[in-house]
Each structure stands twice: as C-alpha cells, then as structure tokens.
Design an enzyme around this catalytic site. Structure first.
Site, mmCIF file in Angstrom:
data_model
loop_
_atom_site.group_PDB
_atom_site.id
_atom_site.type_symbol
_atom_site.label_atom_id
_atom_site.label_comp_id
_atom_site.label_asym_id
_atom_site.label_seq_id
_atom_site.Cartn_x
_atom_site.Cartn_y
_atom_site.Cartn_z
ATOM 1 N N TYR A 111 -3.544 -2.928 -9.849
ATOM 2 C CA TYR A 111 -3.889 -2.493 -9.008
ATOM 3 C C TYR A 111 -2.545 -3.213 -7.820
ATOM 4 O O TYR A 111 -1.601 -3.019 -7.563
ATOM 5 C CB TYR A 111 -4.610 -2.018 -8.646
ATOM 6 N N VAL A 156 1.780 -3.808 3.622
ATOM 7 C CA VAL A 156 1.111 -5.227 4.211
ATOM 8 C C VAL A 156 2.632 -6.203 4.338
ATOM 9 O O VAL A 156 2.516 -6.900 4.966
ATOM 10 C CB VAL A 156 -0.357 -5.495 4.277
ATOM 11 N N TYR A 175 -3.653 2.598 8.122
ATOM 12 C CA TYR A 175 -5.407 2.526 8.488
ATOM 13 C C TYR A 175 -5.885 2.710 9.128
ATOM 14 O O TYR A 175 -6.079 3.138 10.163
ATOM 15 C CB TYR A 175 -5.038 0.713 8.393
ATOM 16 N N SER A 183 0.394 -1.241 0.010
ATOM 17 C CA SER A 183 -0.001 -0.124 -0.363
ATOM 18 C C SER A 183 0.613 1.421 0.057
ATOM 19 O O SER A 183 0.014 2.601 -0.306
ATOM 20 C CB SER A 183 -0.873 0.032 1.049
ATOM 21 N N LYS A 185 0.532 3.717 -2.784
ATOM 22 C CA LYS A 185 -0.943 4.410 -2.771
ATOM 23 C C LYS A 185 -0.108 5.514 -3.088
ATOM 24 O O LYS A 185 -0.698 6.429 -3.644
ATOM 25 C CB LYS A 185 -1.631 4.504 -2.174
#
Length: 304
Positions: A188, A258, A240, A63, A66
């Site tokens: 993605y 993660v 998160y 992530s 992102k």
C-alpha cells in the site's frame, strides 16, 4: 473547442490561488514540496491533448493510486469484493478509526484508507509479486514504462504510517485482512508513492472515460459496467469528506491524493489531471479544485 486556449485562460486565472493551503507535511518526504507548483493536462478519447504549467513534472500520486488497485481488484473478483468493503461516502476523515469500529471492520468505501487496505489485500492475494503487478499495470495504462515508485516516499510513509498499521490490524481482528498486515501495508505504501505527472495521469485513466477500453491501445481494461461503477464511486466517495462540495462545484467523477493531484473523468470524452500541492483541511488540492471548477464553468463539461 480549443482546450489549449481554455487551459491558458485557467493558468492566468488560477495565479491568486497558488501557494494557498498546506502541503502534506505529516509525510516527511512530502513536506518540502513547493506549494506554488501547478500543472494541468487533458487527454480526450480521440487523441486531443492540452497542458499547462508543471504538467510534465512527476509527483507522488498518493490516494489516486486507489483507482488503479480498485480496477485491478474488480477485474479479478467484482462480486466478493463488495462483501469486504462498502460503497457509501464515509463523512469522516480518510484515516478515521471510529467508523471502522462501529461497522465491524468493514470500511465504508474503497477510497478511504481502510477500504484501500482491503483492496490492496485482495490484489496481494492474487499475485506472487503484487508491487511489480501494480507497477506493470500502471505502466500499461499510462503507456509509460519509465513510471516507478518513489522509494524515499514509500520509506517515509512506512516509518510514519502508524495509523494505517492500526487500521490494518483492527480489520485483521475482524477477519477482513487475509494476509500479513505489514506485508499488505508495504504494498500500500509503495502504490501511494507512485511518481507520475499530470500528463501520465490524464492518459492512464482514459479507460474510465471510454467504457472500460483504453483508446490509446484499444485494450479492454474492465467491463463497461465496472467502469460505470468506478465512476459512480469516484463521484460519491472520491474527494474525502468534501465530496458533496466538490460535486456541487465541479460535478465530475474525481479522485484526489494528498500529494496535491486530482483526476477527473468526463465520461465519453476526456480525462483531466491537475496538480498543486497546497491542500484544504479535507486533503484536496485548493488550486486544483479551483482549476477544475473554472474548467467546468468555461466548457460546461459536467455530468449534470
């Protein structure tokens, strides 16, 4: 300030925390990673570097990617993007479907999975080969042309990413995914599989510490306004559903993945990247979070 000495101190202090937590075994390709791995890297905007441990070892950034696609998206269209994704903390798991239904297919923020799908969809619409565009951008900001996708990880995520597909199709039903869902999700999964080291990451995000300008090349990546806004979103949405606790303990704009990585920005000064695969229940590196907390305690480098 002697950052190498500080990192050396952290390396000693962090030992009791190594191996704690659980690796992201729901992605089969990540299940076998040694949870005791630990690396940390600092790059300042004026060229000072310091590293410890496994800082040169590549890992799946997940992530953290992102931030890269959000940077690309706001440079393409920093107005309409916010009609499709919000800017609020979710308070829910990063892959939750419940909130998405309640809010008519508009994800809370660009750092939860659904929000990242929308961002990837926007990037997808602007490039003939979006996977190549994301890879080229990543190599450019990190100044490392050897960075690549980990195709084993990408395939593993594609084979087990049913919840991500469900979110994609759900948003498609609300008109918030413009391209074919499986095509967007393929991009993605590849962006999440990017293999980078702590050294790569601490260099790549220097533009967020330097008002949108990459000091290694003096290239403007995004405007100061958009750099400030991405930092704000990282502070409020980047960790998160434990973002509040992280802000309390560390107090820096940060984004986790993660794969066990965390990137933290000290605006006007530096980028810190840390990696340790053992995760908390919310999906953040346990040892990585502690290392950043120690760094802030030793240096006072917090935005508050």
């Amino acid at each position: 300030m002697n950052y190498q000495a500080i990192l050396n101190q952290i390396q000693g202090d962090i030992q009791p925390y190594l191996g704690q937590g659980k690796v992201a075994d729901y992605i089969p390709a990540l299940a076998g990673i040694n949870p005791s791995k630990f690396g940390m890297s600092i790059h300042t905007i004026d060229g000072i570097t310091a590293t410890i441990g496994d800082a040169q070892e590549q890992f799946s950034i997940q992530s953290i990617s992102k931030i890269l696609t959000l940077t690309m998206a706001v440079s393409l269209d920093d107005t309409n993007i916010w009609k499709r994704v919000g800017r609020e903390p979710s308070g829910s798991k990063f892959n939750s479907l419940i909130q998405l239904e309640l809010e008519q297919g508009i994800p809370r923020n660009p750092f939860i999975n659904a929000g990242a799908h929308v961002i990837t969809d926007l990037v997808y619409s602007h490039f003939d080969d979006p996977k190549e565009a994301i890879l080229a951008f990543t190599r450019m900001v990190s100044m490392n042309d050897s960075i690549s996708y980990d195709y084993v990880v990408a395939q593993s995520e594609r084979e087990t990413g049913n919840r991500n597909l469900a979110m994609g199709y759900f948003m498609k039903s609300f008109g918030n995914i413009e391209n074919k869902v499986r095509d967007v999700l393929d991009v993605y999964f590849h962006q999440c599989s990017l293999a980078m080291s702590c050294t790569d990451l601490s260099k790549a995000f220097l533009y967020l510490a330097n008002e949108g300008v990459l000091p290694t090349s003096e290239k403007t990546i995004i405007t100061k306004k958009n750099s400030d806004r991405i930092n704000a979103l990282m502070l409020t949405c980047g960790m998160y559903d434990s973002v509040g606790d992280f802000a309390y303990r560390v107090g820096l704009p940060s984004k986790s993945g993660v794969g066990g990585g965390i990137v933290s920005i000290v605006p006007g000064e530096m980028v810190i990247a840390v990696w340790s695969p053992g995760l908390s229940e919310s999906g953040n590196s346990l040892a990585g979070t502690k290392a950043l907390e120690l760094f802030v305690n030793y240096t006072g480098k917090t935005i508050f």
